[in-house]
Structure formats: C-alpha cells, structure tokens
Design an enzyme around this catalytic site. Structure first.
Site, PDB file in Angstrom:
ATOM      1  N   HIS A  64      68.385  77.525  16.362  1.00 44.01           N
ATOM      2  CA  HIS A  64      69.069  76.593  15.455  1.00 44.01           C
ATOM      3  C   HIS A  64      69.952  75.618  16.232  1.00 44.01           C
ATOM      4  O   HIS A  64      69.936  74.406  15.961  1.00 44.01           O
ATOM      5  CB  HIS A  64      69.917  77.373  14.448  1.00 44.01           C
ATOM      6  CG  HIS A  64      70.794  76.511  13.592  1.00 44.01           C
ATOM      7  ND1 HIS A  64      70.362  75.962  12.395  1.00 44.01           N
ATOM      8  CD2 HIS A  64      72.072  76.071  13.758  1.00 44.01           C
ATOM      9  CE1 HIS A  64      71.340  75.239  11.867  1.00 44.01           C
ATOM     10  NE2 HIS A  64      72.383  75.292  12.671  1.00 44.01           N
ATOM     11  N   GLU A  65      70.721  76.136  17.181  1.00 44.12           N
ATOM     12  CA  GLU A  65      71.610  75.261  17.951  1.00 44.12           C
ATOM     13  C   GLU A  65      70.819  74.281  18.812  1.00 44.12           C
ATOM     14  O   GLU A  65      71.219  73.126  18.981  1.00 44.12           O
ATOM     15  CB  GLU A  65      72.566  76.095  18.814  1.00 44.12           C
ATOM     16  CG  GLU A  65      73.510  76.988  18.021  1.00 44.12           C
ATOM     17  CD  GLU A  65      74.280  76.262  16.939  1.00 44.12           C
ATOM     18  OE1 GLU A  65      74.521  75.044  17.074  1.00 44.12           O
ATOM     19  OE2 GLU A  65      74.644  76.902  15.930  1.00 44.12           O
TER      20      GLU A  65
ATOM     21  N   HIS B 233      69.800  65.316  18.379  1.00 39.24           N
ATOM     22  CA  HIS B 233      70.541  64.368  19.211  1.00 39.24           C
ATOM     23  C   HIS B 233      69.589  63.555  20.088  1.00 39.24           C
ATOM     24  O   HIS B 233      69.718  62.331  20.199  1.00 39.24           O
ATOM     25  CB  HIS B 233      71.548  65.128  20.090  1.00 39.24           C
ATOM     26  CG  HIS B 233      72.514  64.243  20.800  1.00 39.24           C
ATOM     27  ND1 HIS B 233      73.261  64.669  21.874  1.00 39.24           N
ATOM     28  CD2 HIS B 233      72.862  62.942  20.607  1.00 39.24           C
ATOM     29  CE1 HIS B 233      74.030  63.679  22.296  1.00 39.24           C
ATOM     30  NE2 HIS B 233      73.801  62.616  21.554  1.00 39.24           N
TER      31      HIS B 233
END
Length: 239
Positions: free
Chosen positions: A101-102, A109
């Site tokens: 998820h991170e 980004h």
C-alpha cells in the site's frame, strides 16, 4: 441557544468519535489476525516493498524502518517508504498489505496521480489553518450574537468556515488517494503472484479496514463543516 447548539455539536462529534474508535479497534484486530498468516514465499515487508518499486521502474525511492505501530507512510519530500518495525521485518499477510500500500503511494507520486498532487498542495495550508479554524468560527458566531462589531461578525465566522473547508477538502481528497493506493497494491500482489489466494484475502480485508478509518474521518469533517455552516447562516438570517 448557543448552549443547545454546542450540545448538538458535541453529541455529533461524540458519535463520530465512537465510530472512529470502533473502526480503529477493528483495524488493529484485523492486522493482528492477518499477522498470524505467514507468507508462503517468506518475503518480509521490506523485500515486498523493494520488489514492487523495482517492478514499477522506481529507483529513487528508499525503503526504511520507522518506530511505532501503524506508523507506516510514504514521504514524497524525501522519497522514502517508511515502514513500522513490525511491517518492515515480518513476513505475513498484514505486512505484505501495508508495505505494498505504501509503495502504491510512491507509484502515485511517480505517475503524478492528480489527487495525490492536490493533497500535497493542501498540506501547508491545512497545517496553518486546521488548528485555529473552529475557534475563529466560534468567535465569529459570538460576535454575531453580541453585536460587538455589527454585521462584520459574520465575516469572521465565514473566514473560519473557509479555513475549516480546506481541512474538509483535504480529508475528502485523501479518500481516492488511499483507495487507489490499496487498489494498486492488491493488483500487484495478485498479478505478480506474491501472495496465495488465502493470503490475498487477508491483505484485502486488512486494507479495507484501513481505508474505513479515512472514510470516518472524512464524514466527521463534512458533518462538522455543515453544522457550523448552518449555525453561521442560520444565525445570520435571524438577524
């Protein structure tokens, strides 16, 4: 009138706080449960994060360990995927879900995902306005009631409401950012056969409950904004 209005607000916020607490507790239980499901491939959260970054061609993001529980986050300023010590080192379905998820945020980004870009632009504004917005609104309403500065009191209240609006917008924009990161994570875990079907179910359920914490926060922010808007404009019409 002011006392009854505040009572209604505190009841509303109290109810939302209880729901938030229940969801947060359920999230902790889910992560504890899925931490017991050991990955068949034996990969740690850090290794999963590094592989997902590599598979997306991202070479300028570092995976690091950070202290605390559920402190995992992606920092776009220094391009780091920060994993809590447990997630970083452990090899289970919960760690796989969180680390992927991170990295999903890092992929957002890298691809200039519009909602992440919007949220990043809101951060400095919200940092300045969020703590003072409610006090400015309440001060404006008090000035409206006391006629201390005449009709100008409503403009003070509206200024506070605008500040609150930025925080609410931030909470709402956070929803697609978090759901999209989870979707990216789950798609990668499945498509690359990183997890087995049972491990995938655990990862999916854990991320669903994580997303619900942001949903409750957004609903609370919207409810608060609407409540104070009704107080301001309702009071203005009565003048």
């Amino acid at each position: 009138m002011m006392m009854s209005g505040h009572t209604g607000f505190y009841i509303l916020m109290g109810a939302i706080s209880i729901v938030s607490w229940l969801v947060s507790n359920q999230l902790k239980r889910k992560f504890k449960k899925y931490s017991q499901i050991q990955l068949r491939n034996g990969m740690s959260g850090a290794e999963i994060a590094e592989k997902m970054l590599a598979d997306h061609g991202i070479t300028d993001v570092q995976v690091i360990s950070t202290r605390g529980q559920l402190t995992d986050h992606y920092n776009p300023k220094n391009k780091t995927v920060n994993l809590s010590e447990v997630v970083y080192s452990q090899r289970n379905a919960a760690a796989a879900a969180v680390s992927a998820h991170e990295v999903g945020h890092a992929v957002q980004h890298a691809t200039a995902y519009q909602y992440l870009t919007m949220r990043s632009k809101l951060v400095p504004v919200v940092q300045i306005t969020s703590n003072m917005s409610q006090w400015v609104v309440m001060g404006g309403i008090a000035l409206m009631a006391s006629n201390a500065i005449g009709a100008k009191g409503v403009w003070v209240a509206i200024a506070g409401l605008a500040m609150m609006g930025f925080a609410t917008l931030f909470s709402v924009v956070t929803l697609p950012v978090e759901y999209d990161a989870s979707n990216r994570a789950l798609a990668w875990l499945k498509n690359k056969n990183i997890v087995t079907p049972d491990e995938y179910k655990g990862s999916e359920d854990a991320l669903k409950w994580a997303a619900r914490t942001y949903l409750v926060a957004a609903l609370g922010a919207i409810a608060s904004l609407l409540y104070w808007a009704m107080k301001i404009f309702g009071g203005s019409r009565r003048r």
